[in-house]
Design a protein around this motif. Sequence first.
Motif, PDB file in Angstrom:
ATOM      1  N   GLY A 233       5.008   9.296  -3.608  1.00 26.47           N
ATOM      2  CA  GLY A 233       4.696   9.774  -2.256  1.00 26.47           C
ATOM      3  C   GLY A 233       5.372  11.106  -1.946  1.00 26.47           C
ATOM      4  N   GLY A 234       5.944  11.207  -0.758  1.00 23.37           N
ATOM      5  CA  GLY A 234       6.573  12.443  -0.309  1.00 23.37           C
ATOM      6  C   GLY A 234       7.731  12.897  -1.181  1.00 23.37           C
TER       7      GLY A 234
ATOM      8  N   TYR B 120       6.064  18.737   8.378  1.00 24.68           N
ATOM      9  CA  TYR B 120       6.407  18.044   7.122  1.00 24.68           C
ATOM     10  C   TYR B 120       6.828  16.603   7.419  1.00 24.68           C
ATOM     11  CZ  TYR B 120       7.079  22.510   4.538  1.00 24.68           C
ATOM     12  OH  TYR B 120       6.936  23.715   3.916  1.00 24.68           O
TER      13      TYR B 120
ATOM     14  N   ASN C  25       8.901  16.976  -1.558  1.00 26.90           N
ATOM     15  CA  ASN C  25       9.775  17.377  -0.454  1.00 26.90           C
ATOM     16  C   ASN C  25      10.966  18.208  -0.935  1.00 26.90           C
ATOM     17  OD1 ASN C  25      11.860  15.551  -1.153  1.00 26.90           O
ATOM     18  ND2 ASN C  25      10.940  13.921   0.069  1.00 26.90           N
ATOM     19  N   GLY C  26      11.718  18.703   0.063  1.00 28.40           N
ATOM     20  CA  GLY C  26      12.842  19.588  -0.209  1.00 28.40           C
ATOM     21  C   GLY C  26      14.122  18.858  -0.572  1.00 28.40           C
TER      22      GLY C  26
ATOM     23  N   ILE D 246       7.104  22.533  -3.241  1.00 28.70           N
ATOM     24  CA  ILE D 246       6.093  21.740  -2.520  1.00 28.70           C
ATOM     25  C   ILE D 246       4.945  21.267  -3.415  1.00 28.70           C
ATOM     26  CG2 ILE D 246       6.614  22.738  -0.262  1.00 28.70           C
ATOM     27  CD1 ILE D 246       4.092  24.462  -0.557  1.00 28.70           C
TER      28      ILE D 246
ATOM     29  N   VAL E  92      -6.595   2.099  -0.716  1.00 25.43           N
ATOM     30  CA  VAL E  92      -7.010   0.980   0.135  1.00 25.43           C
ATOM     31  C   VAL E  92      -7.845   1.546   1.280  1.00 25.43           C
ATOM     32  CG1 VAL E  92      -6.220  -0.885   1.632  1.00 25.43           C
ATOM     33  CG2 VAL E  92      -4.974  -0.361  -0.476  1.00 25.43           C
TER      34      VAL E  92
ATOM     35  N   VAL F 292       0.868  -1.186   0.000  1.00 26.16           N
ATOM     36  CA  VAL F 292       0.000   0.000   0.000  1.00 26.16           C
ATOM     37  C   VAL F 292       0.904   1.235   0.000  1.00 26.16           C
ATOM     38  CG1 VAL F 292      -1.934   1.176   1.074  1.00 26.16           C
ATOM     39  CG2 VAL F 292      -1.651  -1.290   1.390  1.00 26.16           C
ATOM     40  N   GLY F 293       0.729   2.117  -1.002  1.00 22.73           N
ATOM     41  CA  GLY F 293       1.532   3.337  -1.101  1.00 22.73           C
ATOM     42  C   GLY F 293       2.731   3.140  -2.015  1.00 22.73           C
TER      43      GLY F 293
ATOM     44  N   LEU G 178       1.645  16.066   3.291  1.00 23.48           N
ATOM     45  CA  LEU G 178       1.955  14.754   2.710  1.00 23.48           C
ATOM     46  C   LEU G 178       2.004  14.834   1.201  1.00 23.48           C
ATOM     47  CD1 LEU G 178      -0.929  12.917   4.532  1.00 23.48           C
ATOM     48  CD2 LEU G 178       1.476  12.674   5.117  1.00 23.48           C
TER      49      LEU G 178
ATOM     50  N   GLU H 221      -1.596   2.851  -5.052  1.00 29.00           N
ATOM     51  CA  GLU H 221      -1.308   4.240  -4.677  1.00 29.00           C
ATOM     52  C   GLU H 221      -2.556   5.087  -4.887  1.00 29.00           C
ATOM     53  OE1 GLU H 221       1.169   6.320  -3.361  1.00 29.00           O
ATOM     54  OE2 GLU H 221      -0.448   7.764  -3.673  1.00 29.00           O
ATOM     55  N   MET H 222      -2.957   5.829  -3.832  1.00 33.55           N
ATOM     56  CA  MET H 222      -4.190   6.614  -3.954  1.00 33.55           C
ATOM     57  C   MET H 222      -4.034   7.850  -4.842  1.00 33.55           C
ATOM     58  SD  MET H 222      -4.452   8.141  -0.082  1.00 33.55           S
ATOM     59  CE  MET H 222      -5.671   9.422  -0.266  1.00 33.55           C
TER      60      MET H 222
ATOM     61  N   MET I 169      16.239  17.155   0.934  1.00 30.38           N
ATOM     62  CA  MET I 169      17.370  17.088   1.875  1.00 30.38           C
ATOM     63  C   MET I 169      17.554  15.645   2.350  1.00 30.38           C
ATOM     64  SD  MET I 169      16.563  20.487   4.114  1.00 30.38           S
ATOM     65  CE  MET I 169      18.024  20.370   5.119  1.00 30.38           C
TER      66      MET I 169
ATOM     67  N   ASN J 152      15.985  15.587   8.835  1.00 37.61           N
ATOM     68  CA  ASN J 152      14.919  15.282   7.879  1.00 37.61           C
ATOM     69  C   ASN J 152      14.889  13.763   7.671  1.00 37.61           C
ATOM     70  OD1 ASN J 152      16.640  17.683   7.439  1.00 37.61           O
ATOM     71  ND2 ASN J 152      14.850  18.372   6.326  1.00 37.61           N
TER      72      ASN J 152
ATOM     73  N   ILE K  80      14.024   6.501   6.857  1.00 40.70           N
ATOM     74  CA  ILE K  80      12.906   5.618   6.476  1.00 40.70           C
ATOM     75  C   ILE K  80      13.373   4.620   5.409  1.00 40.70           C
ATOM     76  CG2 ILE K  80      10.621   5.584   5.367  1.00 40.70           C
ATOM     77  CD1 ILE K  80      10.168   8.415   6.634  1.00 40.70           C
TER      78      ILE K  80
HETATM   79  P1  FAE Z   1       5.125   8.704   2.063  1.00 39.71           P
HETATM   80  O1  FAE Z   1       6.298   9.177   1.289  1.00 39.71           O
HETATM   81  O2  FAE Z   1       4.251   9.711   2.726  1.00 39.71           O
HETATM   82  O3  FAE Z   1       4.252   7.812   1.080  1.00 39.71           O
HETATM   83  C1  FAE Z   1       3.001   7.296   1.422  1.00 39.71           C
HETATM   84  C2  FAE Z   1       2.205   7.082   0.145  1.00 39.71           C
HETATM   85  O4  FAE Z   1       1.075   6.277   0.428  1.00 39.71           O
HETATM   86  C3  FAE Z   1       1.671   8.363  -0.480  1.00 39.71           C
HETATM   87  O5  FAE Z   1       1.971   8.385  -1.846  1.00 39.71           O
HETATM   88  C4  FAE Z   1       0.170   8.298  -0.230  1.00 39.71           C
HETATM   89  O6  FAE Z   1      -0.608   8.924  -1.249  1.00 39.71           O
HETATM   90  C5  FAE Z   1      -0.059   6.807  -0.220  1.00 39.71           C
HETATM   91  N1  FAE Z   1      -1.241   6.393   0.551  1.00 39.71           N
HETATM   92  C6  FAE Z   1      -1.615   6.810   1.769  1.00 39.71           C
HETATM   93  N2  FAE Z   1      -2.715   6.178   2.186  1.00 39.71           N
HETATM   94  C7  FAE Z   1      -3.047   5.287   1.178  1.00 39.71           C
HETATM   95  C8  FAE Z   1      -4.085   4.342   1.013  1.00 39.71           C
HETATM   96  N3  FAE Z   1      -4.998   4.131   1.971  1.00 39.71           N
HETATM   97  N4  FAE Z   1      -4.136   3.644  -0.147  1.00 39.71           N
HETATM   98  C9  FAE Z   1      -3.212   3.846  -1.111  1.00 39.71           C
HETATM   99  N5  FAE Z   1      -2.202   4.744  -1.002  1.00 39.71           N
HETATM  100  C10 FAE Z   1      -2.118   5.445   0.147  1.00 39.71           C
HETATM  101  O7  FAE Z   1       5.555   7.665   3.183  1.00 39.71           O
HETATM  102  N6  FAE Z   1      12.068  14.637   4.302  1.00 39.71           N
HETATM  103  C11 FAE Z   1      13.407  14.683   4.150  1.00 39.71           C
HETATM  104  O8  FAE Z   1      14.109  13.753   4.558  1.00 39.71           O
HETATM  105  N7  FAE Z   1      13.997  15.754   3.523  1.00 39.71           N
HETATM  106  C12 FAE Z   1      13.280  16.826   3.076  1.00 39.71           C
HETATM  107  O9  FAE Z   1      13.850  17.773   2.504  1.00 39.71           O
HETATM  108  C13 FAE Z   1      11.872  16.814   3.278  1.00 39.71           C
HETATM  109  N8  FAE Z   1      11.101  17.854   2.883  1.00 39.71           N
HETATM  110  C14 FAE Z   1       9.724  17.760   2.955  1.00 39.71           C
HETATM  111  C15 FAE Z   1       8.935  18.777   2.432  1.00 39.71           C
HETATM  112  C16 FAE Z   1       7.551  18.617   2.384  1.00 39.71           C
HETATM  113  C17 FAE Z   1       6.702  19.732   1.818  1.00 39.71           C
HETATM  114  C18 FAE Z   1       6.941  17.433   2.871  1.00 39.71           C
HETATM  115  C19 FAE Z   1       5.456  17.238   2.807  1.00 39.71           C
HETATM  116  C20 FAE Z   1       7.719  16.427   3.405  1.00 39.71           C
HETATM  117  C21 FAE Z   1       9.113  16.575   3.458  1.00 39.71           C
HETATM  118  N9  FAE Z   1       9.927  15.562   3.958  1.00 39.71           N
HETATM  119  C22 FAE Z   1      11.287  15.652   3.858  1.00 39.71           C
HETATM  120  C23 FAE Z   1       9.343  14.367   4.596  1.00 39.71           C
HETATM  121  C24 FAE Z   1       9.404  13.122   3.704  1.00 39.71           C
HETATM  122  O10 FAE Z   1       8.927  13.403   2.407  1.00 39.71           O
HETATM  123  C25 FAE Z   1       8.571  12.022   4.388  1.00 39.71           C
HETATM  124  O11 FAE Z   1       9.184  11.762   5.638  1.00 39.71           O
HETATM  125  C26 FAE Z   1       8.533  10.750   3.577  1.00 39.71           C
HETATM  126  O12 FAE Z   1       7.953  10.976   2.315  1.00 39.71           O
HETATM  127  C27 FAE Z   1       7.733   9.669   4.310  1.00 39.71           C
HETATM  128  O13 FAE Z   1       7.928   8.449   3.624  1.00 39.71           O
HETATM  129  P2  FAE Z   1       6.945   7.219   3.844  1.00 39.71           P
HETATM  130  O14 FAE Z   1       7.496   6.055   3.125  1.00 39.71           O
HETATM  131  O15 FAE Z   1       6.665   7.086   5.290  1.00 39.71           O
END
Ligand code: FAE
Length: 543
Positions: free
Chosen positions: A148-149, A478, A153-154, A252, A284, A50-51, A142, A74-75, A156, A517, A522
Amino acid sequence: MAGVTSPLSRRRFLGFAALNSAALLGLNTITTAPAAAAKPTGDVLPAVIVGTGYGAAVTALRLGEAGVPTLMLEMGRLWDTPGEDGNVFCSMLRPDGRAMWLKNRTRAPLASLLWMDVINHDTERYPGVLDRVDHDGMSVYLGRGVGGGSLVNGAMAVVPKRSYFEEVLPSVDPDEMYGRYFPRATAALGVNHVDPEWFETCESYQYARLSREHAHRAGLTTTFVPSVYDFDYLRREEAGEVPRSALAGEVIYGNNHGKRSLDKTYLADALGTGNVTIRALHEVRAIRRDARGYALTVHRRDETGEVVERLEIATERLFLGAGSLGSTELLLRARDTGTLPELGPEIGQGWGPNGNVMVGRANHVWDSTGRTQSGMPALGIDAWDDPEHPVFAEIAPVPAGVELWLSLYLAITKNPERGHFSYDPATDTARLHWNAEQGKTSIQQAKALFDKINRANGTTYRTDLFGDTRAFENRFTYHPLGGLVLGAATDDWGRVRGYPGLYVTDGSLIPGSTGVNPFVTITALAERNVERILAEDWTTPVG
Ligand code: FAE
């Protein structure tokens, strides 16, 4: 094409071809093996993820390499098709429906300038790339889409301090992480470093050099920050040789160029194994146990975001990579609606915003930050070892295209407070419990650091940026982390307790804080966990 003959780059080339042809044909199914992907329902699939964020992408690549046919759901959209303006993503300066997930107005982290509501704009409602999920006392940003993120994201790409990593995740062997998995993650993510000589003379980082000077005047230390934005591309942007992205106010709401988002790295490689299929715009909604593994209720949306189909998909093994909010909500809903009743009280606990605090300083008129600012940060103030006020502060851009005499920062502080989620049957959502009191330590830590900088430079805070008169904004994050903590909701490798074949692979495993960050952490943790799971949980040979 150079390099496509080596196995890895050939694989990535195949992955790109699959992504491009899906975009060209307007398909939501992305695969290098169309015949295998044709039947998503009916059969029991070997593995579903999922994701498509960091944890999910790592898991897909390693399962694909091991020969496990894997479906990713992926949603959000696949972000590969140009809009009417010829760009895939819209810029921060001219946002449209592509900016935000099913909203009628943008909700940028800076709410105002000179107290005026000039930053946000009305837009059409559309399944855009950035979501802001509002809870009482905390809003969470998000990424939504294939990647996903990584799409928003930035970029970093910071490896946490080893001593702090050991404190946060004491059950994880740090030698293995720092010797094997962090290097593996940074290589696969395509992390690169800014050329220090260019940094000293370029226009793009005038704002960062100014903040560095101010920090050094206060006796603080600064450090370069690695990135997954291609610094060579940035150099060529500034030289006028390539289309601008980081220099065109793109961050962003997505970058049209230069960013090594997951669809350019892990996901392309995963697709290229021939064993991975991605279905975009598939959310999901529910998980239940069935005799063969897990059955999922999935909602398919059309390009306007309307739910147009309800599917049932069955799988032997299920990996949750929907991010801290997404994965936690799925398991809370499953526990509290009785579809996975054996889930324990640890589900929904241990959440934190990584101590995020945004703050702006007002510069003197002679201290120009420059009109051309790279949207991709390259420098941080490192005061993490301060015993009383530990802070790692990213020197953040304000890529408005005009001089604003503003230095902006996203501070990461060390706040031991944790929130938790509960399931709300009325809205069928997980609600976060986090209040202003819990954020106070973060503001105290950030204030101690920036008071020092202001004192040393005769400057003050900007109080016009966050919609009211506050100088410190800690009502958004973030960096959502936790909810399904490693060693509590799961075992030490992300296996959900009580449910064989059910795994967590994303930021929800990390209890609320990484000190930097978080995406490299992760990614590396997912590399570690999936290696173990592949070695131990597939008792019969796969592939
Ligand atoms: P994530 O990347 O959030 O992916 C989850 C995915 O699952 C997404 O695509 C969702 O659409 C999808 N999803 C959710 N629910 C469902 C469902 N029920 N069914 C199907 N799909 C679903 O998860 N981190 C850094 O290290 N450096 C940076 O510079 C930084 N800058 C950022 C700037 C912004 C504006 C934001 C928002 C975040 C930033 N982050 C940064 C945080 C980083 O992107 C975040 O920690 C990771 O993306 C999290 O990774 P995950 O694998 O947990």
